[in-house]
Design an enzyme around this catalytic site. Structure first.
Site, PDB file in Angstrom:
ATOM      1  N   CYS A 163      64.220  92.182  34.046  1.00 48.32           N
ATOM      2  CA  CYS A 163      64.416  91.068  33.126  1.00 48.32           C
ATOM      3  C   CYS A 163      65.704  90.365  33.547  1.00 48.32           C
ATOM      4  CB  CYS A 163      64.512  91.629  31.707  1.00 48.32           C
ATOM      5  SG  CYS A 163      64.914  90.386  30.465  1.00 48.32           S
TER       6      CYS A 163
ATOM      7  N   SER B 265      59.850  82.619  30.131  1.00 45.41           N
ATOM      8  CA  SER B 265      59.820  82.505  28.667  1.00 45.41           C
ATOM      9  C   SER B 265      60.639  81.299  28.233  1.00 45.41           C
ATOM     10  CB  SER B 265      60.402  83.789  28.051  1.00 45.41           C
ATOM     11  OG  SER B 265      60.456  83.694  26.644  1.00 45.41           O
TER      12      SER B 265
ATOM     13  N   CYS C  71      69.640  85.194  17.680  1.00 43.64           N
ATOM     14  CA  CYS C  71      69.801  85.636  19.062  1.00 43.64           C
ATOM     15  C   CYS C  71      71.284  85.683  19.437  1.00 43.64           C
ATOM     16  CB  CYS C  71      69.052  84.666  19.977  1.00 43.64           C
ATOM     17  SG  CYS C  71      69.458  84.817  21.714  1.00 43.64           S
TER      18      CYS C  71
ATOM     19  N   ASN D  24      65.549  92.688  16.805  1.00 44.24           N
ATOM     20  CA  ASN D  24      66.676  93.566  17.119  1.00 44.24           C
ATOM     21  C   ASN D  24      67.893  92.905  16.468  1.00 44.24           C
ATOM     22  OD1 ASN D  24      68.456  95.348  18.269  1.00 44.24           O
ATOM     23  ND2 ASN D  24      67.687  95.094  20.354  1.00 44.24           N
TER      24      ASN D  24
ATOM     25  N   GLY E 189      69.785  82.945  28.327  1.00 39.19           N
ATOM     26  CA  GLY E 189      69.566  81.562  28.740  1.00 39.19           C
ATOM     27  C   GLY E 189      68.162  81.049  28.541  1.00 39.19           C
TER      28      GLY E 189
ATOM     29  N   HIS F 251      57.807  82.026  17.057  1.00 37.70           N
ATOM     30  CA  HIS F 251      58.535  82.645  15.940  1.00 37.70           C
ATOM     31  C   HIS F 251      58.179  82.111  14.552  1.00 37.70           C
ATOM     32  CE1 HIS F 251      60.721  84.671  19.008  1.00 37.70           C
ATOM     33  NE2 HIS F 251      61.490  83.662  19.338  1.00 37.70           N
TER      34      HIS F 251
ATOM     35  N   GLU G  33      73.442  89.184  32.101  1.00 37.35           N
ATOM     36  CA  GLU G  33      72.880  90.535  32.087  1.00 37.35           C
ATOM     37  C   GLU G  33      71.520  90.571  32.758  1.00 37.35           C
ATOM     38  OE1 GLU G  33      74.130  90.751  27.383  1.00 37.35           O
ATOM     39  OE2 GLU G  33      72.107  91.237  28.025  1.00 37.35           O
TER      40      GLU G  33
ATOM     41  N   CYS H   1      73.638  80.358  26.287  1.00 35.09           N
ATOM     42  CA  CYS H   1      72.494  79.477  26.036  1.00 35.09           C
ATOM     43  C   CYS H   1      72.912  78.426  25.023  1.00 35.09           C
ATOM     44  CB  CYS H   1      71.302  80.275  25.499  1.00 35.09           C
ATOM     45  SG  CYS H   1      69.825  79.256  25.221  1.00 35.09           S
TER      46      CYS H   1
ATOM     47  N   CYS I 264      68.467  90.140  24.294  1.00 35.83           N
ATOM     48  CA  CYS I 264      69.145  89.036  24.958  1.00 35.83           C
ATOM     49  C   CYS I 264      70.582  88.775  24.496  1.00 35.83           C
ATOM     50  CB  CYS I 264      68.189  87.906  24.638  1.00 35.83           C
ATOM     51  SG  CYS I 264      68.560  86.247  24.693  1.00 35.83           S
TER      52      CYS I 264
ATOM     53  N   CYS J 240      69.535  79.516  18.721  1.00 37.49           N
ATOM     54  CA  CYS J 240      68.657  80.229  17.784  1.00 37.49           C
ATOM     55  C   CYS J 240      69.509  81.253  17.014  1.00 37.49           C
ATOM     56  CB  CYS J 240      67.518  80.924  18.525  1.00 37.49           C
ATOM     57  SG  CYS J 240      66.606  79.795  19.604  1.00 37.49           S
TER      58      CYS J 240
END
Ligand code: SAH
Ligand code: SF4
Length: 349
Positions: free
Chosen positions: A84, A180, A98, A279, A146, A205, A71, A91, A322, A95
């Site tokens: 972005c 990032s 995510c 989110n 990713g 985090h 995306e 990935c 993400c 996490c």
């Protein structure tokens, strides 16, 4: 063919934002089809497109060769446009908050697939696809799907292509690119030595290893202290403040004592904290912090003079975080669920 043909092709692609060889009329017809077709194959096919925020946010789900998905998101703000991009299909870092992490890694993206996400955005913007008239991409953030530093070679070469002036690249300022990372310590050191002035964002985090081990499993390999040491090394090598990303999750990492602990780690350091309201991903018990907890978190950081901002929540209704669109897009092309959302597919407008 003559080397200057490569220069011509590059000027079309990066300088004039032309990707269709048929439109490169200064190239002789055989070169147009032969060279253009061979060197500029179609790498990304739009699968779904959604807009939000009165058209100012536009998200695309791309199908890559081999059937993987990635995306990218275009976001227009007053005076700047950010794209972005994804660096991997999926990935492998796992996490738990995510959506990308939950699906696992499919494959790395090539440098060209990363660059083309930006170029597609640049072409759409130049063609006036976003309200506000034609525009140019000013910022690129590697915050899509990713872990960029787990695909180091493609990401660093994409950064060079995006930041060198035409014909070698798109000419975006290095300072306007943000990479990032979840905190891959050796790769942070390597990036610091590249001589690129890109901004580094570290997804922390949590200020303590106990919480971070759970939220960011790679923390079991590289602890909070090591990640921050690497971040300060990066700041020293590049002269740039590091952005510390912190997704606020209710009762998991948003306690006032954790804010105070974080403030203690960052006070006096070249850091800026970016708080991201979580989110929530479908099926997860975790949710965003209450406004009160968020306010208190900010207050504790400010008390130690740690610069802090709350990330805006662009594209929330279009699964902006993400990996969420890929997860959903694969389940149902045009499900009733997405039709009922506040922002609809572009084609439906
Ligand atoms: N892998 C890299 C870059 C991609 S993720 C990284 O982790 O830094 C970009 C940012 O979005 C990271 O800070 C990540 O922690 C955050 N993020 C992922 N899922 C999220 C969610 N559900 N809500 C809020 N932020 C999220
Ligand atoms: Fe990967 Fe970043 Fe998602 Fe973690 S937050 S799973 S590193 S994309």
């Amino acid at each position: 063919m003559k080397p200057f043909r490569a220069d011509q092709l590059s000027r079309h692609y990066f300088g004039r934002l032309v990707s269709d060889p048929g439109q490169m009329t200064d190239l002789p017809a055989p070169a147009r089809m032969g060279l253009g077709g061979a060197l500029l194959p179609r790498l990304l096919t739009p699968q779904r497109e959604l807009t939000c925020d009165r058209g100012m946010t536009r998200k695309t789900l791309w199908r890559l060769s081999g059937g993987a998905y990635a995306e990218s998101v275009l976001m227009r703000y007053p005076g700047r446009v950010t794209v972005c991009v994804s660096s991997q299909a999926g990935c492998g870092m796992g996490c738990p908050f995510c959506a990308t992490g939950q699906a696992g890694l499919t494959r790395n993206l090539s440098a060209a697939e990363i660059v083309e996400q930006v170029m597609a955005g640049a072409r759409a913007l130049a063609a006036g696809a976003l309200p506000g008239g034609p525009g140019r991409i000013s910022n690129v953030v590697f915050m899509g799907m990713g872990e960029p530093l787990a695909n180091y070679k493609s990401v660093s070469s994409a950064v060079r292509r995006l930041t060198e002036p035409p014909p070698a690249g798109l000419g975006i300022s290095q300072r306007s690119v943000t990479v990032s990372t979840v905190g891959l310590v050796p790769a942070i050191g390597k990036l610091a030595a590249e001589g690129l002035a890109v901004r580094l964002a570290v997804s922390l985090h949590a200020p303590d290893d106990e919480a971070r081990d759970r939220l960011v499993p790679v923390n079991r390999r590289w602890k909070v202290a090591e990640v921050l040491e690497a971040a300060w090394g990066y700041a020293e090598a590049t002269g740039r403040r590091v952005s510390v990303e912190y997704a606020l999750i209710r009762d998991v990492n948003d306690q006032a004592w954790r804010a105070a602990l974080l403030a203690g780690l960052l006070a006096g350091r070249p850091a800026h904290v970016n708080l991201i309201p979580l989110n929530p991903t479908p099926g997860s018990a975790w949710t965003a912090s209450s406004p009160g907890a968020q306010r208190e978190f900010v207050r504790r950081l400010e008390a130690r003079r740690v610069p802090v901002t709350i990330r805006d929540t662009r594209g929330r209704q279009i699964d902006g975080a993400c990996g969420q669109l890929a997860a959903r897009g694969l389940r149902a092309e045009s499900s009733a669920g997405s039709a009922a959302r506040a922002c609809g597919p572009v084609s439906g407008r």
